[in-house]
Scaffold this motif. Structure first.
Motif, PDB file in Angstrom:
ATOM      1  N   ASP A 195      21.519 -30.831  20.772  1.00 44.22           N
ATOM      2  CA  ASP A 195      20.079 -30.782  21.028  1.00 44.22           C
ATOM      3  C   ASP A 195      19.731 -29.775  22.114  1.00 44.22           C
ATOM      4  OD1 ASP A 195      19.417 -32.619  19.105  1.00 44.22           O
ATOM      5  OD2 ASP A 195      19.513 -34.331  20.464  1.00 44.22           O
ATOM      6  N   GLN A 196      20.729 -29.146  22.701  1.00 47.07           N
ATOM      7  CA  GLN A 196      20.485 -28.166  23.749  1.00 47.07           C
ATOM      8  C   GLN A 196      20.314 -26.789  23.128  1.00 47.07           C
ATOM      9  OE1 GLN A 196      23.825 -28.537  26.304  1.00 47.07           O
ATOM     10  NE2 GLN A 196      23.148 -30.478  27.177  1.00 47.07           N
ATOM     11  N   HIS A 197      19.324 -26.047  23.635  1.00 47.67           N
ATOM     12  CA  HIS A 197      19.064 -24.712  23.130  1.00 47.67           C
ATOM     13  C   HIS A 197      19.306 -23.693  24.238  1.00 47.67           C
ATOM     14  CE1 HIS A 197      17.320 -26.356  19.463  1.00 47.67           C
ATOM     15  NE2 HIS A 197      16.692 -27.235  20.214  1.00 47.67           N
ATOM     16  N   HIS A 198      19.469 -22.471  23.868  1.00 49.94           N
ATOM     17  CA  HIS A 198      19.744 -21.431  24.850  1.00 49.94           C
ATOM     18  C   HIS A 198      18.548 -21.162  25.758  1.00 49.94           C
ATOM     19  CE1 HIS A 198      17.814 -19.189  21.596  1.00 49.94           C
ATOM     20  NE2 HIS A 198      17.475 -18.305  22.508  1.00 49.94           N
ATOM     21  N   THR A 199      17.364 -21.595  25.366  1.00 51.11           N
ATOM     22  CA  THR A 199      16.171 -21.377  26.181  1.00 51.11           C
ATOM     23  C   THR A 199      16.035 -22.406  27.288  1.00 51.11           C
ATOM     24  OG1 THR A 199      14.815 -22.731  24.718  1.00 51.11           O
ATOM     25  CG2 THR A 199      14.933 -20.389  24.222  1.00 51.11           C
ATOM     26  N   GLY A 200      16.823 -23.462  27.251  1.00 53.38           N
ATOM     27  CA  GLY A 200      16.733 -24.505  28.248  1.00 53.38           C
ATOM     28  C   GLY A 200      15.683 -25.550  27.901  1.00 53.38           C
ATOM     29  N   ARG A 201      15.039 -25.401  26.790  1.00 49.91           N
ATOM     30  CA  ARG A 201      14.022 -26.360  26.361  1.00 49.91           C
ATOM     31  C   ARG A 201      14.686 -27.388  25.447  1.00 49.91           C
ATOM     32  NH1 ARG A 201       9.318 -24.710  28.886  1.00 49.91           N
ATOM     33  NH2 ARG A 201       9.060 -22.468  28.740  1.00 49.91           N
ATOM     34  N   SER A 202      14.184 -28.604  25.508  1.00 46.98           N
ATOM     35  CA  SER A 202      14.758 -29.663  24.683  1.00 46.98           C
ATOM     36  C   SER A 202      14.116 -29.673  23.296  1.00 46.98           C
ATOM     37  CB  SER A 202      14.554 -31.024  25.343  1.00 46.98           C
ATOM     38  OG  SER A 202      13.176 -31.365  25.307  1.00 46.98           O
ATOM     39  N   LYS A 203      14.741 -30.377  22.406  1.00 44.58           N
ATOM     40  CA  LYS A 203      14.199 -30.534  21.055  1.00 44.58           C
ATOM     41  C   LYS A 203      12.844 -31.239  21.100  1.00 44.58           C
ATOM     42  CE  LYS A 203      15.618 -32.168  16.514  1.00 44.58           C
ATOM     43  NZ  LYS A 203      16.701 -32.798  15.755  1.00 44.58           N
ATOM     44  N   ASP A 204      12.705 -32.190  22.010  1.00 46.35           N
ATOM     45  CA  ASP A 204      11.428 -32.896  22.158  1.00 46.35           C
ATOM     46  C   ASP A 204      10.308 -31.937  22.553  1.00 46.35           C
ATOM     47  OD1 ASP A 204      12.606 -35.321  21.508  1.00 46.35           O
ATOM     48  OD2 ASP A 204      13.059 -35.798  23.612  1.00 46.35           O
ATOM     49  N   TRP A 205      10.598 -30.994  23.458  1.00 44.55           N
ATOM     50  CA  TRP A 205       9.592 -30.022  23.872  1.00 44.55           C
ATOM     51  C   TRP A 205       9.117 -29.198  22.677  1.00 44.55           C
ATOM     52  CZ3 TRP A 205       8.882 -24.792  23.756  1.00 44.55           C
ATOM     53  CH2 TRP A 205       7.840 -24.280  24.527  1.00 44.55           C
ATOM     54  N   PHE A 206      10.083 -28.717  21.869  1.00 41.33           N
ATOM     55  CA  PHE A 206       9.713 -27.908  20.710  1.00 41.33           C
ATOM     56  C   PHE A 206       8.877 -28.718  19.716  1.00 41.33           C
ATOM     57  CE2 PHE A 206      13.190 -25.159  22.125  1.00 41.33           C
ATOM     58  CZ  PHE A 206      12.568 -23.933  22.027  1.00 41.33           C
ATOM     59  N   GLU A 207       9.216 -29.971  19.525  1.00 40.05           N
ATOM     60  CA  GLU A 207       8.438 -30.806  18.608  1.00 40.05           C
ATOM     61  C   GLU A 207       7.034 -31.060  19.151  1.00 40.05           C
ATOM     62  OE1 GLU A 207      10.795 -34.254  17.772  1.00 40.05           O
ATOM     63  OE2 GLU A 207      12.213 -33.106  16.554  1.00 40.05           O
ATOM     64  N   ALA A 208       6.878 -31.159  20.469  1.00 33.43           N
ATOM     65  CA  ALA A 208       5.560 -31.360  21.067  1.00 33.43           C
ATOM     66  C   ALA A 208       4.696 -30.101  20.940  1.00 33.43           C
ATOM     67  CB  ALA A 208       5.706 -31.747  22.538  1.00 33.43           C
ATOM     68  N   GLN A 209       5.318 -28.946  20.801  1.00 33.94           N
ATOM     69  CA  GLN A 209       4.588 -27.686  20.704  1.00 33.94           C
ATOM     70  C   GLN A 209       4.210 -27.314  19.268  1.00 33.94           C
ATOM     71  OE1 GLN A 209       3.663 -26.360  23.614  1.00 33.94           O
ATOM     72  NE2 GLN A 209       4.772 -28.104  24.452  1.00 33.94           N
ATOM     73  N   ARG A 210       4.602 -28.120  18.322  1.00 36.37           N
ATOM     74  CA  ARG A 210       4.296 -27.812  16.914  1.00 36.37           C
ATOM     75  C   ARG A 210       2.788 -27.836  16.669  1.00 36.37           C
ATOM     76  NH1 ARG A 210       8.006 -31.243  12.975  1.00 36.37           N
ATOM     77  NH2 ARG A 210       6.402 -30.450  11.618  1.00 36.37           N
ATOM     78  N   PRO A 211       2.278 -26.866  15.933  1.00 34.20           N
ATOM     79  CA  PRO A 211       0.846 -26.856  15.601  1.00 34.20           C
ATOM     80  C   PRO A 211       0.494 -28.035  14.687  1.00 34.20           C
ATOM     81  CG  PRO A 211       1.903 -24.767  15.007  1.00 34.20           C
ATOM     82  CD  PRO A 211       2.976 -25.693  15.448  1.00 34.20           C
ATOM     83  N   PRO A 212      -0.766 -28.454  14.711  1.00 35.42           N
ATOM     84  CA  PRO A 212      -1.184 -29.617  13.905  1.00 35.42           C
ATOM     85  C   PRO A 212      -0.960 -29.440  12.403  1.00 35.42           C
ATOM     86  CG  PRO A 212      -2.911 -28.995  15.437  1.00 35.42           C
ATOM     87  CD  PRO A 212      -1.846 -27.950  15.537  1.00 35.42           C
ATOM     88  N   HIS A 213      -1.053 -28.225  11.914  1.00 35.44           N
ATOM     89  CA  HIS A 213      -0.897 -28.043  10.464  1.00 35.44           C
ATOM     90  C   HIS A 213       0.534 -28.255   9.979  1.00 35.44           C
ATOM     91  CE1 HIS A 213      -0.150 -23.949  12.042  1.00 35.44           C
ATOM     92  NE2 HIS A 213       0.653 -23.818  11.000  1.00 35.44           N
ATOM     93  N   TYR A 214       1.484 -28.451  10.901  1.00 32.18           N
ATOM     94  CA  TYR A 214       2.854 -28.766  10.508  1.00 32.18           C
ATOM     95  C   TYR A 214       3.080 -30.263  10.339  1.00 32.18           C
ATOM     96  CZ  TYR A 214       4.652 -24.062  11.068  1.00 32.18           C
ATOM     97  OH  TYR A 214       4.906 -22.738  10.918  1.00 32.18           O
ATOM     98  N   GLU A 215       2.128 -31.062  10.750  1.00 31.23           N
ATOM     99  CA  GLU A 215       2.263 -32.532  10.678  1.00 31.23           C
ATOM    100  C   GLU A 215       2.174 -33.020   9.274  1.00 31.23           C
ATOM    101  OE1 GLU A 215       3.165 -34.476  13.240  1.00 31.23           O
ATOM    102  OE2 GLU A 215       3.260 -32.669  14.408  1.00 31.23           O
TER     103      GLU A 215
END
Length: 67
Positions: A47-67
């Motif tokens: 779940d660790q990425h090279h950017t230092g951001r977690s998977k949860d962070w990326f999921e929170a940043q998803r645009p609404p049309h991806y829901e």
């Protein structure tokens, strides 16, 4: 007393042995170049990425049309 095969059976066994030796030699050459140690867990699997951001962070940043 052991009985050794004669004729075509013996040549078939020796060609199998030659093929096995060839495969083993090829594997040794590949291992000497590329190595034979692979990690148990790759960065893609974790779940660790090279950017230092977690998977949860990326999921929170998803645009609404991806829901």
């Amino acid at each position: 007393m052991a009985h050794e095969p004669a004729g075509p059976e013996k040549s078939a066994m020796s060609s199998d042995d030659d093929a096995a030796q060839h495969r083993a030699a090829r594997r040794r050459r590949l291992d000497s170049v590329f190595g034979d140690d692979l990690p148990e867990l790759t960065s893609d699997d974790s779940d660790q990425h090279h950017t230092g951001r977690s998977k949860d962070w990326f999921e929170a940043q998803r645009p609404p049309h991806y829901e």
